[in-house]
Motif scaffolding. Structure first.
Motif, PDB file in Angstrom:
ATOM      1  N   SER A  22       0.836  -1.200   0.000  1.00  0.00           N
ATOM      2  CA  SER A  22       0.000   0.000   0.000  1.00  0.00           C
ATOM      3  C   SER A  22       0.878   1.260   0.000  1.00  0.00           C
ATOM      4  CB  SER A  22      -0.970  -0.009   1.187  1.00  0.00           C
ATOM      5  OG  SER A  22      -0.261   0.072   2.385  1.00  0.00           O
ATOM      6  N   VAL A  23       2.069   1.144   0.572  1.00  0.00           N
ATOM      7  CA  VAL A  23       2.991   2.283   0.517  1.00  0.00           C
ATOM      8  C   VAL A  23       3.431   2.530  -0.924  1.00  0.00           C
ATOM      9  CG1 VAL A  23       5.262   3.149   1.228  1.00  0.00           C
ATOM     10  CG2 VAL A  23       3.777   2.021   2.908  1.00  0.00           C
ATOM     11  N   PHE A  24       3.763   1.458  -1.621  1.00  0.00           N
ATOM     12  CA  PHE A  24       4.156   1.593  -3.030  1.00  0.00           C
ATOM     13  C   PHE A  24       3.034   2.227  -3.854  1.00  0.00           C
ATOM     14  CE2 PHE A  24       7.492  -2.066  -2.981  1.00  0.00           C
ATOM     15  CZ  PHE A  24       8.455  -1.164  -2.563  1.00  0.00           C
ATOM     16  N   LYS A  25       1.820   1.799  -3.551  1.00  0.00           N
ATOM     17  CA  LYS A  25       0.675   2.335  -4.278  1.00  0.00           C
ATOM     18  C   LYS A  25       0.596   3.855  -4.067  1.00  0.00           C
ATOM     19  CE  LYS A  25      -4.345   1.621  -4.606  1.00  0.00           C
ATOM     20  NZ  LYS A  25      -4.919   2.544  -3.587  1.00  0.00           N
ATOM     21  N   PHE A  26       0.790   4.256  -2.832  1.00  0.00           N
ATOM     22  CA  PHE A  26       0.754   5.678  -2.505  1.00  0.00           C
ATOM     23  C   PHE A  26       1.859   6.443  -3.254  1.00  0.00           C
ATOM     24  CE2 PHE A  26       2.295   9.147   0.256  1.00  0.00           C
ATOM     25  CZ  PHE A  26       1.170   9.959   0.202  1.00  0.00           C
ATOM     26  N   LEU A  27       3.048   5.840  -3.319  1.00  0.00           N
ATOM     27  CA  LEU A  27       4.157   6.491  -4.021  1.00  0.00           C
ATOM     28  C   LEU A  27       3.798   6.708  -5.489  1.00  0.00           C
ATOM     29  CD1 LEU A  27       7.338   4.668  -2.605  1.00  0.00           C
ATOM     30  CD2 LEU A  27       6.181   6.729  -1.758  1.00  0.00           C
ATOM     31  N   LYS A  28       3.159   5.684  -6.077  1.00  0.00           N
ATOM     32  CA  LYS A  28       2.780   5.808  -7.484  1.00  0.00           C
ATOM     33  C   LYS A  28       1.804   6.971  -7.689  1.00  0.00           C
ATOM     34  CE  LYS A  28       3.773   1.142  -8.890  1.00  0.00           C
ATOM     35  NZ  LYS A  28       3.293  -0.224  -9.010  1.00  0.00           N
ATOM     36  N   GLU A  29       0.864   7.115  -6.770  1.00  0.00           N
ATOM     37  CA  GLU A  29      -0.098   8.218  -6.880  1.00  0.00           C
ATOM     38  C   GLU A  29       0.621   9.572  -6.826  1.00  0.00           C
ATOM     39  OE1 GLU A  29      -3.499   5.650  -4.510  1.00  0.00           O
ATOM     40  OE2 GLU A  29      -2.800   7.557  -3.643  1.00  0.00           O
ATOM     41  N   GLU A  30       1.571   9.675  -5.910  1.00  0.00           N
ATOM     42  CA  GLU A  30       2.295  10.939  -5.775  1.00  0.00           C
ATOM     43  C   GLU A  30       3.123  11.227  -7.024  1.00  0.00           C
ATOM     44  OE1 GLU A  30       2.579  13.467  -3.152  1.00  0.00           O
ATOM     45  OE2 GLU A  30       0.585  12.563  -2.987  1.00  0.00           O
ATOM     46  N   ILE A  31       3.788  10.181  -7.523  1.00  0.00           N
ATOM     47  CA  ILE A  31       4.612  10.362  -8.727  1.00  0.00           C
ATOM     48  C   ILE A  31       3.728  10.773  -9.907  1.00  0.00           C
ATOM     49  CG2 ILE A  31       6.101   9.185 -10.402  1.00  0.00           C
ATOM     50  CD1 ILE A  31       7.196   7.540  -7.987  1.00  0.00           C
ATOM     51  N   ALA A  32       2.519  10.182  -9.960  1.00  0.00           N
ATOM     52  CA  ALA A  32       1.582  10.535 -11.035  1.00  0.00           C
ATOM     53  C   ALA A  32       1.218  12.016 -10.972  1.00  0.00           C
ATOM     54  CB  ALA A  32       0.325   9.669 -10.944  1.00  0.00           C
ATOM     55  N   LYS A  33       1.271  12.602  -9.769  1.00  0.00           N
ATOM     56  CA  LYS A  33       0.989  14.038  -9.637  1.00  0.00           C
ATOM     57  C   LYS A  33       2.210  14.891  -9.977  1.00  0.00           C
ATOM     58  CE  LYS A  33      -1.941  13.443  -5.558  1.00  0.00           C
ATOM     59  NZ  LYS A  33      -1.775  13.639  -4.102  1.00  0.00           N
ATOM     60  N   GLY A  34       3.302  14.212 -10.393  1.00  0.00           N
ATOM     61  CA  GLY A  34       4.498  14.967 -10.768  1.00  0.00           C
ATOM     62  C   GLY A  34       5.500  15.161  -9.640  1.00  0.00           C
ATOM     63  N   ARG A  35       5.272  14.472  -8.543  1.00  0.00           N
ATOM     64  CA  ARG A  35       6.172  14.642  -7.391  1.00  0.00           C
ATOM     65  C   ARG A  35       7.327  13.659  -7.444  1.00  0.00           C
ATOM     66  NH1 ARG A  35       1.615  16.734  -5.204  1.00  0.00           N
ATOM     67  NH2 ARG A  35       1.472  18.471  -6.593  1.00  0.00           N
ATOM     68  N   GLN A  36       8.302  13.916  -6.589  1.00  0.00           N
ATOM     69  CA  GLN A  36       9.458  13.023  -6.496  1.00  0.00           C
ATOM     70  C   GLN A  36       9.563  12.438  -5.094  1.00  0.00           C
ATOM     71  OE1 GLN A  36      11.789  16.277  -8.248  1.00  0.00           O
ATOM     72  NE2 GLN A  36      13.010  14.655  -9.189  1.00  0.00           N
ATOM     73  N   VAL A  37      10.247  11.306  -5.034  1.00  0.00           N
ATOM     74  CA  VAL A  37      10.220  10.501  -3.820  1.00  0.00           C
ATOM     75  C   VAL A  37      11.630  10.079  -3.400  1.00  0.00           C
ATOM     76  CG1 VAL A  37       9.505   8.236  -2.946  1.00  0.00           C
ATOM     77  CG2 VAL A  37       7.943   9.558  -4.373  1.00  0.00           C
ATOM     78  N   TYR A  38      11.917  10.164  -2.126  1.00  0.00           N
ATOM     79  CA  TYR A  38      13.153   9.588  -1.595  1.00  0.00           C
ATOM     80  C   TYR A  38      12.850   8.258  -0.913  1.00  0.00           C
ATOM     81  CZ  TYR A  38      15.323  14.318  -1.498  1.00  0.00           C
ATOM     82  OH  TYR A  38      15.833  15.543  -1.792  1.00  0.00           O
ATOM     83  N   VAL A  39      13.716   7.276  -1.108  1.00  0.00           N
ATOM     84  CA  VAL A  39      13.642   6.065  -0.291  1.00  0.00           C
ATOM     85  C   VAL A  39      15.021   5.894   0.348  1.00  0.00           C
ATOM     86  CG1 VAL A  39      13.146   3.600  -0.212  1.00  0.00           C
ATOM     87  CG2 VAL A  39      12.001   5.051  -1.908  1.00  0.00           C
ATOM     88  N   VAL A  40      15.063   5.981   1.663  1.00  0.00           N
ATOM     89  CA  VAL A  40      16.363   6.022   2.344  1.00  0.00           C
ATOM     90  C   VAL A  40      16.596   4.769   3.176  1.00  0.00           C
ATOM     91  CG1 VAL A  40      17.719   7.251   4.058  1.00  0.00           C
ATOM     92  CG2 VAL A  40      16.385   8.513   2.398  1.00  0.00           C
TER      93      VAL A  40
END
Ligand code: ADP
Ligand code: MG
Length: 702
Positions: free
Chosen positions: A470-488
């Motif tokens: 479900s976290v991955f799903k959320f990341l995809k939604e954010e990326i679809a909005k044009g955002r960028q993501v860090y995974v640390v």
């Protein structure tokens, strides 16, 4: 008694020969009578109670029993060693006492069928209680000794105990010491301080810390000695500051000129926050005086320290001086450079960047311009302190994230100066006030305690590894909005190989979940070359990649406003300040940002508190307070080397209020009597001089 007695070597004390003196010195740092006197118990145990053997229970804490040894035998063990076992009885039953070490010596010393008071922890095995290595004393001696219900327990080491210097032996030494010195010591505080704070006298305090009469007297003794410890440290720090301000001249930057004014009118892209304005005023006041500025600027991540640094630099330029801006990593130095060049567009200011990867050809030009004065601002990493780097007239040195630069390193910056430049140290690691008072008590501190307007708080959530999908799903939604993501991923030096594997496994699973060409992924970790890191950072910064998989190398200061999600893997393995720093990488743009703390189900109590704190608050100072409570002052970032934290009796966390009182009393005193010359402050002066003479721990920390 006179001071000299306290300086007597400890070997002259009754019961301490040369061998024990050596041990006391090497194990506890005790060399003199005075050292022993100021060696305080770290706890007390109630020895007013005696237990009967029939009353013994499993899992009891330390207990005291009166009885006799009726039988003594040596039992051979494996590897040729032996243990000594004594049968110990009172009217109600029988138990065993056991020794594994010092067997021969103890066997000779023990008296059979003579009443002893024994003290220690019991074990229970096969229906029989036993006490390993009991503390014991003949009843006759026990009754004679200067003793109270609260038995002090002194800090000890294994070596001391093995060599027979037990707690009881130390207590005996303390008793000899008080007899020798007739329990009479110099007062160290003024009547005024003692009366106003209702403190007990030095004599009463020392007697009761070692031989408490009552719990109430013990508490008073602790209070007085804790206060005194804080008070003299603060006195030292504040005096150091006073002396620095009066003796260390700085270049007076009297005017605010064209650079500053032009920038303020035409280039400043936003209105400064009130906190930024206030801090800038503090800085201007410092730099406008004849003293050298030595100021620590604390401001949470994103509070806008960079612009304050730039405005400070412009004042130096207006007064005909150059500026240096040091950052701990190449990435950060580059970022500062880009930010400053950007802010200064259209202005005639010469800014250059110097890092490990600056080409020799460029270096030559840079060195020449620096010496001729053509270069106004030099930004860089450690490369700034190389011998070849010579400023013509360095007026201000800005140091970002101070804990990574040592004192000597900084001094190398201004080798050519007549006077030291003004110094502004910036840190995004909030330090609790009490800790700052001790660590940086001789510096001036400015705090930006306000974020620029319209900042949305980063929404923080804790998720378990099992919820990864479900976290991955959320990341995809954010990326679809044009955002960028860090995974640390965590990087903890002890097992770099393992961390690297974790990172690579994670990277692979992310590439599987986020396939090309829809998704582009960057990766940055400590084992990469600097230029590869920079290349990947740039791709992410330009928006060419949507996901940045990284170890904590991105921890400090990286500013990419379009990134709105920070996923922290194995978040339970990070410390609070690190988590806070990482979260600070997002929430820098207009979009709502998120921080997701991933962890396994298995969490230690401390880890639970850390994760909950992160979810509950985004206030860096609150987080720092929790961190201080969890980890203690010695473990906080950058504080390890500071001798100031080696407190004998006071505790920075528990006694925070007392520290504040001590600091304000010390300030008040120095206001009225800066050189401690007044007759009523005679005792303080003598004690202060004695402490300054003996301590190396108060060496420079700024
Ligand atoms: P930090 O204190 O973490 O170094 P920065 O100096 O990088 O913070 O500032 C964070 C962001 O906020 C930057 O993009 C900066 O331009 C912006 N900023 C700083 N001060 C203000 C302000 N007064 N109003 C609006 N934005 C600001
Ligand atoms: Mg910064």
């Amino acid at each position: 008694m006179s001071i000299n007695n306290l300086n007597t070597a400890i070997s002259y004390l009754k019961g301490v020969g040369p061998a024990r003196a050596d041990l006391l010195k090497s194990e506890l740092g005790i060399r003199t009578f005075g050292d022993l006197l100021n060696f305080f118990p770290n706890r007390y145990i109630d020895r007013s109670q005696f237990m009967m053997i029939s009353q013994l229970q499993q899992n009891s804490s330390e207990i005291q029993i009166l009885g006799k040894i009726t039988e003594l035998r040596t039992v051979q063990q494996a590897k040729g060693s032996s243990r000594l076992v004594a049968t110990f009885s009172d009217e109600t039953g029988t138990m065993e006492l056991v020794w594994f070490r010092g067997v021969k010596w103890i066997k000779e010393a023990i008296k059979i069928n003579t009443p002893y008071v024994i003290f220690g922890k019991t074990n229970f095995f096969k229906g029989l209680f036993s006490m390993p290595h009991p503390e014991m004393e003949l009843l006759a001696d026990y009754n004679k000794s200067l003793r109270t219900a609260m038995q002090p327990v002194y800090p000890s080491t294994e070596k001391l105990v093995n060599k027979g210097v037990t707690n009881r032996v130390i207590s005996k030494m303390m008793q000899s010491l008080f007899e020798e010195l007739h329990g009479n010591f110099n007062e160290t505080l003024s009547t005024d301080v003692i009366e106003r704070l209702k403190l007990i006298s030095k004599n009463e305090a020392l007697l009761n810390i070692h031989f408490p009469r009552t719990q109430e007297m013990l508490t008073k003794a602790q209070h007085r000695l804790k206060f005194e410890e804080f008070f003299f440290i603060q006195l030292q720090l504040l005096r150091k500051k006073l002396i620095r301000k009066s003796k260390f001249k700085g270049y007076p930057f009297l005017k605010v000129g064209d650079y500053f004014n032009h920038f303020y009118k035409n280039n400043l892209p936003f209105e400064l926050t009130n906190a930024q304005k206030r801090v800038l005023k503090e800085i201007r006041k410092d730099m406008g005086s004849n003293a050298q500025m030595n100021r620590l600027l604390q401001g949470d991540v994103g509070s806008g320290k960079t612009i304050v640094a730039l405005l400070t630099i412009l004042i130096a330029l207006d007064n005909g001086f150059q500026a240096a801006f040091m950052a701990p990593t190449e990435i950060l130095a580059t970022q500062h450079y880009n930010a400053l060049v950007n802010f200064l567009h259209g202005m005639n200011v010469n800014v250059k960047l110097l890092t490990g990867s600056t080409k020799t050809k460029d270096r030559k030009i840079l060195h020449a311009q620096l010496e001729s004065g053509e270069l106004h601002i030099l930004i860089g990493t450690h490369a700034l302190i190389e011998d070849k780097v010579k400023f013509r007239n360095l007026g201000i040195a800005i140091i970002d994230e101070q804990h990574r630069f040592g004192v000597e390193q900084r001094a190398k910056l201004w080798k050519k100066n007549v006077l030291p430049p003004h110094i502004l140290v910036m840190t995004a690691t909030p330090i609790p006030r009490t800790l700052a008072m001790s660590l940086y008590g001789d510096l001036d501190i400015s705090v930006i305690d306000e974020l620029p307007p319209n900042r949305k708080e980063v929404v923080t959530a804790h998720r378990y590894d099992a919820n990864r999908l479900s976290v991955f799903k959320f990341l995809k939604e954010e990326i679809a909005k044009g955002r960028q993501v860090y995974v640390v991923y965590p990087l903890i030096n002890e097992s770099e190989v393992m961390d690297y594997k974790d990172l690579m496994d994670g990277y692979e699973s992310i590439t599987r979940e986020f396939p090309k060409p829809t998704y582009q992924i960057s990766i940055v970790h400590g084992q990469m070359k600097a230029e590869d890191k920079a290349y990947e950072m740039q791709r992410f910064q330009k928006g060419e990649t949507q996901i940045m998989v990284a170890t904590t190398v991105i921890e400090v200061g990286v500013d990419i406003p379009n990134s709105s999600v920070m996923v922290i893997e194995s978040a339970e393995r990070f410390g609070l300040s690190q988590l806070h720093q990482l979260r600070g990488r997002v929430g820098r743009g207009a979009a709502q940002s998120y921080c997701i703390l991933m962890s396994s189900f298995k969490l230690s109590d401390d880890a639970k508190v850390r994760l909950k704190t992160m979810v509950d608050t985004s206030d860096g100072f609150k987080i720092a307070e929790v961190d201080l409570k969890l980890r203690g002052p010695g473990n906080l970032m950058g504080t390890q080397q500071s001798g100031i934290l080696n407190l004998k009796i006071a505790d920075l966390v528990k006694d925070a209020n007392l520290l504040k009182i001590a600091r304000s009393m010390a300030m008040e005193l120095l206001d009225k009597d800066p050189d401690l010359n007044a007759a009523e402050n005679r005792f303080i002066r003598i004690a202060y001089m004695e402490l300054s003479k003996n301590s190396t721990q108060w060496a420079n920390i700024s």
